[in-house]
Enzyme design. Structure first.
Site, PDB file in Angstrom:
ATOM      1  N   LYS A   1       3.174   1.379  -7.975  1.00  0.00           N
ATOM      2  CA  LYS A   1       2.501   2.662  -7.759  1.00  0.00           C
ATOM      3  C   LYS A   1       2.889   3.681  -8.841  1.00  0.00           C
ATOM      4  CE  LYS A   1       1.951   2.131  -2.698  1.00  0.00           C
ATOM      5  NZ  LYS A   1       0.553   2.481  -2.376  1.00  0.00           N
TER       6      LYS A   1
ATOM      7  N   THR B   1      -5.766   4.282   0.453  1.00  0.00           N
ATOM      8  CA  THR B   1      -6.555   5.126   1.346  1.00  0.00           C
ATOM      9  C   THR B   1      -6.140   6.578   1.146  1.00  0.00           C
ATOM     10  OG1 THR B   1      -4.945   4.623   3.084  1.00  0.00           O
ATOM     11  CG2 THR B   1      -7.052   3.429   3.146  1.00  0.00           C
TER      12      THR B   1
ATOM     13  N   LYS C   1       3.083   8.558  -1.263  1.00  0.00           N
ATOM     14  CA  LYS C   1       2.830   7.160  -0.900  1.00  0.00           C
ATOM     15  C   LYS C   1       4.179   6.449  -0.904  1.00  0.00           C
ATOM     16  CE  LYS C   1      -0.049   7.029  -4.438  1.00  0.00           C
ATOM     17  NZ  LYS C   1      -1.249   6.345  -3.952  1.00  0.00           N
ATOM     18  N   ARG C   2       4.234   5.210  -0.403  1.00  0.00           N
ATOM     19  CA  ARG C   2       5.475   4.468  -0.495  1.00  0.00           C
ATOM     20  C   ARG C   2       5.939   4.401  -1.944  1.00  0.00           C
ATOM     21  NH1 ARG C   2       7.480   1.871   4.301  1.00  0.00           N
ATOM     22  NH2 ARG C   2       8.969   0.930   2.861  1.00  0.00           N
TER      23      ARG C   2
ATOM     24  N   LYS D   1      -8.354  10.267   1.160  1.00  0.00           N
ATOM     25  CA  LYS D   1      -8.036  11.506   1.878  1.00  0.00           C
ATOM     26  C   LYS D   1      -8.107  12.695   0.927  1.00  0.00           C
ATOM     27  CE  LYS D   1      -4.650   8.820   4.465  1.00  0.00           C
ATOM     28  NZ  LYS D   1      -3.207   8.459   4.437  1.00  0.00           N
TER      29      LYS D   1
ATOM     30  N   HIS E   1      -4.639  -7.928   2.196  1.00  0.00           N
ATOM     31  CA  HIS E   1      -4.274  -6.576   1.760  1.00  0.00           C
ATOM     32  C   HIS E   1      -3.550  -6.520   0.439  1.00  0.00           C
ATOM     33  CE1 HIS E   1      -5.329  -3.960   5.150  1.00  0.00           C
ATOM     34  NE2 HIS E   1      -5.192  -5.054   5.880  1.00  0.00           N
TER      35      HIS E   1
HETATM   36  C1  LIG Z   1      -2.650   7.349   3.968  1.00  0.00           C
HETATM   37  C2  LIG Z   1      -1.202   7.097   4.095  1.00  0.00           C
HETATM   38  C3  LIG Z   1      -0.605   6.080   3.349  1.00  0.00           C
HETATM   39  C4  LIG Z   1      -1.357   5.255   2.322  1.00  0.00           C
HETATM   40  O1  LIG Z   1      -1.301   5.936   1.097  1.00  0.00           O
HETATM   41  P1  LIG Z   1      -1.661   5.189  -0.290  1.00  0.00           P
HETATM   42  O2  LIG Z   1      -1.653   6.304  -1.270  1.00  0.00           O
HETATM   43  O3  LIG Z   1      -3.019   4.607  -0.098  1.00  0.00           O
HETATM   44  O4  LIG Z   1      -0.601   4.190  -0.530  1.00  0.00           O
HETATM   45  C5  LIG Z   1       0.752   5.863   3.495  1.00  0.00           C
HETATM   46  N1  LIG Z   1       1.485   6.596   4.348  1.00  0.00           N
HETATM   47  C6  LIG Z   1       0.951   7.595   5.083  1.00  0.00           C
HETATM   48  C7  LIG Z   1       1.825   8.383   5.985  1.00  0.00           C
HETATM   49  C8  LIG Z   1      -0.415   7.877   4.986  1.00  0.00           C
HETATM   50  O5  LIG Z   1      -0.936   8.841   5.731  1.00  0.00           O
END
Ligand SMILES: *Cc1c(COP(=O)(O)O)cnc(C)c1O
Length: 801
Positions: free
Chosen positions: A542, A644, A536-537, A648, A355
């Protein structure tokens, strides 16, 4: 469903809800709280999962099917009630039934706590995979840990992150079933002695792992699998001697010790700490899972050499990489197989998903810790390593599992697997080139790619009712389990009627979000503004910092020329920092400080707002993603494995502003250059750019805007009570800037100017947005799981067609 059936089904549902309210909750309807109604509805819905669940299990046994076992330290599930009603086709019925009972369905749904047993993308992927495996009829078990405390809750105090414990299990969890019959002993420490040529491990500590099962129901309820989470229990409840001596507190020690194992999720995303408890947790999960797998196999088969024909085990990152040595140990020490035979069986069963390439994320345990906690496994790891060295004499001396007094879990997982996969095309390429170049040469074809995906049931059908309604109206039903069908929307995109319906759906989501932001944060935002979302985190790679610097630049530009024709914009941030990640916490503080200043500036008004609701989680994502106009995916190229979140947003009709990183590359390829705001250095350019020690200084000196932004921040414009608050941060941008914020700044600014221009042209924007949805079919996790099933697991669907 025929009308009479529907009436019957509804009458039954209502009476089941009332029956559970009375007999399970012990509540009289007039006195029932939202919690009581939620539990009653959950039990009534859960009852309807039992038949497909049992039927699936019966068929898997009856047809002696190969099963997939997905081992993951994290499952970021979120809420289950609405998801279950959607997949059972009972959503509308549940809504109207609750209304007839005088209850607000949305309020009931909102009463369920998020199961936050994960940090971010990796854990959410595991949850999407579970749903897709159920939808596809892939017989599977998820194995994880039943953390009593999931990911911490985030609050802001004066703009700074404060963590508080999360306690989702304080309330009864209606979705799980205890399985005391699935209890295994897990050992740690102790010693290994050789007797009659056999190694005998006598652990110094033991705990029980007990299974707790949650059914995972697929689309239309055609198949259901099991998520089995292990909880730790003491092997001795109580030290009776101590109790009798009157030492009551010490008498409970064994229990306390055991319970810490499944007490809390480590909140570090993309770093590891080398803590003994974490290693114990990893072994706890893995050993319990493997013992369960072997028990299930041996209950109907005799010959363990046939294991790979019946069992596929997937390791979600290296966290369960102890599975290789543990499976060998069980086969050799407990079942009497030869070492090499056991090793080949283990390899044929195991797959490893990588990952991340971030060096700080690659797990390595000091041999001292590893050998102390798992003495028998330390021997086996050495044995695997020397077997590999012997078998592949071309292996360079610096390659291996045990090097410099450390056990490298990536190498261990690689060597013990028949397939290793990356999670996007670019990432898999970099896994070959940069992470395991030597092992790739020794094992050509072992590294493959399986680009991530997300489940369209949760992330479109459920989260975005207005848009999913429009899709069904336009192309009919069935797209939910065949997301490629979204491309049938494309011929409708030039149609003004369709576009304005698309617009109306987005607007409905934006109005709902604006109302929630007003209630949650007290900030008013206009639904006409461009909703620009980065959730995101919080991590340097990022680059939330890049985004907030651009926000400051925009603010300065608005102040310099307030009467210009600005496209109003709302900058929305969401995300948690690891508690010990000082730089990420500083970035959170800066975002909140900048937000406070901008939102209070009367010159700016509605032209720019910054909002950062606290405690980002799955439920918040379900609220924010459908309301987003623009998706921020701006990581330093080469650092984001896949992402991911990006998928979305695309599915929900938000174009991406992004770099060529992770799955952005494939999003760009699918959606087309004209529907994507591309900017920034490529992964290769990033590497060359870094070779210039003055890269940041040069970039800043070439950009007047960036100089002004950094100067404002350094002077304390956003931190008037502590003017030097961001000196360190600004200094790092000038003199270090490992993630190349400065080098990408001007390009980002230009790309953001393009988004303004595109948004001002309504037709152009709506076309882009609709094209994103229409071309997002590839990013269904159904496609991903089909890939794993053929390329890695060699397992067939139990559902035909
Ligand atoms: C989808 C999702 C992530 C992943 O987000 P990235 O932008 O791909 O880092 C992290 N936390 C939550 C709650 C999510 O639903």
């Amino acid at each position: 469903m025929a009308v009479t059936d529907q009436i019957l089904t509804k009458t039954l549902l209502k009476s089941d809800i009332l029956r559970h309210l009375t007999f399970t909750l012990g509540k009289d309807a007039p006195h029932a709280s939202v919690y009581d109604w939620r539990m009653a509805l959950s039990y009534a819905i859960r009852d309807r999962i039992m038949e497909p669940w049992f039927a699936s299990t019966r068929r898997t046994w009856g047809e002696d099917r190969k099963r997939v076992y997905y081992l993951s330290m994290e499952f970021l599930i979120g809420r289950l009630l609405e998801d279950a009603t959607i997949n059972l086709g009972l959503h509308e019925m549940a809504e109207t039934t609750m209304a007839e009972l005088g209850q607000d369905f949305r309020e009931i749904i909102g009463n369920e706590p998020d199961a936050a047993l994960g940090n971010g993308g990796l854990g959410r992927l595991a949850a999407c995979f579970m749903e897709s495996m159920a939808t596809l009829g892939c017989p599977a078990y998820g194995y994880g840990i039943r953390y009593e405390h999931g990911l911490f809750r985030q609050r802001f105090e004066q703009g700074q992150q404060v963590e508080t414990p999360e306690d989702w299990l304080n309330q009864r969890n209606p979705w799980e079933f205890d399985r005391p019959e699935a209890t295994y002993t897990i050992g740690f420490k102790g010693e290994v002695v050789t007797r009659d040529g056999k190694e005998i491990w006598t652990p110094g500590e033991t705990v029980f792992a007990m299974g707790h099962d949650t059914p995972v129901i697929g689309w239309k309820g055609r198949w259901a699998n099991t998520l089995r989470l292990w909880g730790a229990k003491p092997t001795t409840m109580f030290d009776l001697d101590r109790f009798n001596r009157g030492d009551y507190a010490a008498a409970a020690e064994p229990e306390t010790l055991a319970r810490t194992l499944s007490r809390v999720l480590y909140p570090d995303d993309t770093t590891y700490q080398g803590k003994e408890l974490r290693l114990k947790q990893e072994f706890f999960l893995t050993s319990a899972a493997l013992q369960d797998i072997l028990r299930r196999f041996t209950s109907s088969h005799g010959d363990l050499r046939k294991l790979p024909a019946h069992v596929a085990i997937q390791m979600n990152d290296t966290h369960p990489a102890i599975a290789g040595p543990e499976l060998i140990r069980l086969l050799v020490d407990e079942h009497g197989l030869r070492f090499e035979e056991a090793l080949e069986i283990a390899q044929a069963c195991l797959g490893y998903t990588n990952h991340t390439l971030l060096p700080e994320a690659l797990e390595r345990w000091a041999t001292f810790t590893f050998g102390n906690v798992l003495p028998r496994h330390m021997q086996i790891v050495e044995q695997i390593d020397s077997w590999h060295r012997r078998t592949y004499p071309g292996r360079p001396h610096y390659v291996g599992i045990v090097k410099h007094h450390e056990v490298r879990m990536g190498e261990l997982a690689f060597i013990m697997s028949h397939k290793v996969n990356g999670v996007s095309a670019l990432h898999s390429d970099l896994v070959k080139k940069n992470l395991f170049p030597e092992l790739d040469k020794l094992h050509p074809g072992r590294i493959i790619n399986e680009t991530n995906g997300v489940t369209p049931r949760r992330w479109l059908k459920m989260a975005n009712r207005p848009l999913s309604g429009l899709i069904t109206e336009t192309i009919g039903e069935g797209w939910e389990a065949d997301l490629d069908r979204l491309k049938e929307l494309e011929p409708h995109v030039p149609d003004q009627g369709f576009l304005s319906a698309f617009d109306a759906a987005k607007r409905q989501n934006k109005v709902a979000l604006a109302n929630w932001l007003k209630a949650d944060l007290g900030v008013s935002v206009s639904p006409d503004a461009l909703f620009d979302v980065q959730i995101k985190r919080i991590h340097e790679y990022k680059r939330q910092l890049l985004n907030i610097l651009e926000t400051v630049a925009r603010w300065q530009a608005i102040r310099a020329n307030p009467t210009a024709n600005w496209v109003p914009r709302v900058k929305i941030f969401g995300g948690k920092s690891a508690p010990g990640y000082v730089v990420a916490k500083e970035i959170i503080h800066l975002i909140n400080d900048v937000g406070a200043t901008i939102n209070a500036d009367p010159v700016v008004g509605d032209r720019l707002k910054v909002v950062y609701p606290a405690n980002y989680n799955v439920s918040m994502a379900e609220r924010l993603v459908p309301a987003a106009d623009l998706s921020e995916q701006i990581s330093t190229a080469g650092k984001e494995a896949s992402g991911t979140g990006n998928m979305k947003f695309m599915i929900n009709g938000a174009p991406t502003i992004g770099t060529l990183d992770g799955a952005n590359v494939e999003i760009l390829q699918e959606v087309g250059r004209e529907n994507f705001f591309l900017f920034g250095l490529t992964a290769e350019e990033v590497v060359t750019r870094r070779e210039d020690p003055d890269h940041a200084k040069k970039a800043i000196e070439a950009s007047q805007v960036l100089q002004d932004v950094l100067q404002n921040i350094a002077e304390g414009v956003f931190s008037p009570t502590q003017k030097d608050r961001y000196h360190g941060l600004v200094h790092r941008v000038w003199h270090h800037d490992y993630f190349l914020v400065a080098s990408d700044f001007d390009a980002f600014l230009a790309a953001q100017a393009e988004t303004d221009a595109a948004y001002a042209d309504r037709n152009r924007w709506l076309t882009m947005a609709a094209m994103n949805t229409a071309r997002s079919g590839f990013f269904s996790s159904d496609r991903t799981i089909r890939g794993y099933m053929t390329d890695i697991w060699s397992v067939e669907s139990a559902l035909q067609g």
